[in-house]
Design a protein around this motif. Structure first.
Motif, short mmCIF file in Angstrom:
data_model
loop_
_atom_site.label_atom_id
_atom_site.label_comp_id
_atom_site.label_asym_id
_atom_site.label_seq_id
_atom_site.Cartn_x
_atom_site.Cartn_y
_atom_site.Cartn_z
N VAL A 254 -32.00 -27.02 -7.26
CA VAL A 254 -32.00 -27.95 -5.89
C VAL A 254 -31.84 -26.85 -4.60
O VAL A 254 -32.55 -27.19 -3.75
N ASN A 255 -31.03 -26.03 -4.84
CA ASN A 255 -30.62 -25.05 -3.40
C ASN A 255 -31.88 -24.02 -3.51
O ASN A 255 -32.05 -23.68 -2.24
N SER A 256 -32.38 -23.66 -4.46
CA SER A 256 -33.37 -22.65 -4.38
C SER A 256 -34.71 -23.49 -3.69
O SER A 256 -35.33 -23.01 -2.84
N ILE A 257 -34.77 -24.67 -4.05
CA ILE A 257 -36.28 -25.47 -3.55
C ILE A 257 -35.80 -25.67 -2.11
O ILE A 257 -36.90 -25.50 -1.29
N LYS A 258 -34.73 -26.19 -1.75
CA LYS A 258 -34.26 -26.30 -0.20
C LYS A 258 -34.48 -24.95 0.71
O LYS A 258 -34.95 -25.11 1.66
N LEU A 259 -34.00 -23.70 -0.07
CA LEU A 259 -34.27 -22.61 0.69
C LEU A 259 -35.85 -22.29 0.80
O LEU A 259 -36.30 -21.95 1.76
N ARG A 260 -36.71 -22.57 -0.35
CA ARG A 260 -37.95 -22.47 -0.02
C ARG A 260 -38.71 -23.27 1.03
O ARG A 260 -39.63 -22.99 1.66
N ARG A 275 -34.23 -24.63 10.20
CA ARG A 275 -32.55 -24.83 10.39
C ARG A 275 -32.03 -26.23 9.76
O ARG A 275 -30.97 -26.20 9.12
N HIS A 276 -32.78 -27.21 9.85
CA HIS A 276 -32.51 -28.58 9.08
C HIS A 276 -32.31 -28.28 7.81
O HIS A 276 -31.24 -28.81 7.16
#
Length: 304
Positions: A254-260, A275-276
């Motif tokens: 989940v967090n990896s995809i948000k970062l991508r 930034r969002h």
């Protein structure tokens, strides 16, 4: 030796060796929902078995796979350590290459590249011998993966052609074949082939009852689109992958995809969107190897 030779245990082994049948359906929902539930199910089944027997190892390998996929590297090493440090360890010969494989993956994840190459090469030698003796989707996938990881591109491509011609009834197998071909295309800088293989890998992933695998496939496809500067389509694919990862309760993914997604927005010169998404990334839930990328993106998108 099996302590309690129950039918349910035997069906569980069968499920994880790619031969899925109707009698094993009761196991699938738990393993679809989250890594923790699947690990708990495996641990419960192992409690009926003697350690260091083929049925026990079949389940142990599945545990190792899950921990690596969700990037829980400390736990992965915890399972490997007893078989690495005891010089008198009597690991079953057929599972020694797999121990070397996951140890190599752990070494690589911890930046110990030279040691990783040694372990991964040992794993490749053993697994190739196993595949020639008794071909199977599981071993074939691991051989292909290792050929790619070790940079043996031509050999990997030739082996992939051989695998694609095999008539295995296993979507996960073909999903992995095309995922590996995608890695190779990326390494060769062939964007068109990269996208083509990622689409094929996603096609097979969607046939699986495994949302974690679908999340990975969507993310990989999105990266291929991003690399081709198809930023809008890449974001759509990332969002589909994010939805799958959330349903699978895969915090790291989940967090990896948000970062991508933030990275995709940065490349598309949309600092506000970047930034969002960076604000929605949980640093605690982000795999350690991605922290440097996170900090770099925060700096790049800081308001003037």
């Amino acid at each position: 030796m099996i302590k309690t030779p129950s039918l349910s245990i035997l069906l569980f082994f069968t499920f994880f060796l790619f031969h899925i049948n109707a009698a094993s359906q009761d196991i699938q929902p738990l393993c679809e929902e989250s890594a923790d539930e699947c690990l708990a199910k495996i641990s419960a089944q192992q409690s009926y078995l003697d350690e260091n027997t083929p049925p026990w190892w079949a389940l142990q390998v599945r545990r190792l796979d899950i921990l690596f996929n969700v990037q829980r590297f400390d736990e992965l090493y915890g399972l490997l350590r007893p078989w690495l440090e005891n010089t008198n360890s009597k690991v079953l010969p057929e599972y020694k290459p797999v121990v070397s494989l996951f140890f190599g993956k752990w070494l690589r994840a911890n930046g110990r590249e030279n040691e990783a190459i040694v372990a991964l090469t040992e794993a490749l030698t053993g697994l190739k011998a196993q595949y020639e003796k008794m071909p199977s989707p599981e071993v074939g996938t691991r051989v292909l993966n290792l050929l790619g990881v070790l940079g043996k591109t031509k050999e990997a491509q030739d082996f992939a052609v051989r695998l694609e011609g095999e008539d295995y009834d296993a979507p996960i197998f073909y999903k992995e074949i095309f995922a590996e071909l995608g890695h190779l295309a990326l390494r060769e800088g062939d964007n068109a082939k990269h996208i083509e293989y990622r689409i094929k890998s996603l096609h097979w992933a969607l046939k699986l009852p495994n949302l974690q695998q679908q999340a990975v496939a969507y993310s990989n496809y999105a990266v291929a689109l991003r690399n081709n500067e198809n930023y809008e389509e890449a974001e759509k694919a990332f969002l589909k992958g994010l939805a799958c990862a959330k349903q699978a309760k895969d915090v790291a993914q989940v967090n990896s995809i948000k970062l991508r997604i933030a990275e995709n927005a940065t490349l598309d010169n949309d600092a506000e969107k970047a930034r969002h998404w960076l604000k929605r990334v949980s640093v605690e839930g982000l795999p350690p190897l991605q922290l440097a990328r996170y900090r770099k993106l925060v700096r790049e998108n800081a308001p003037n």
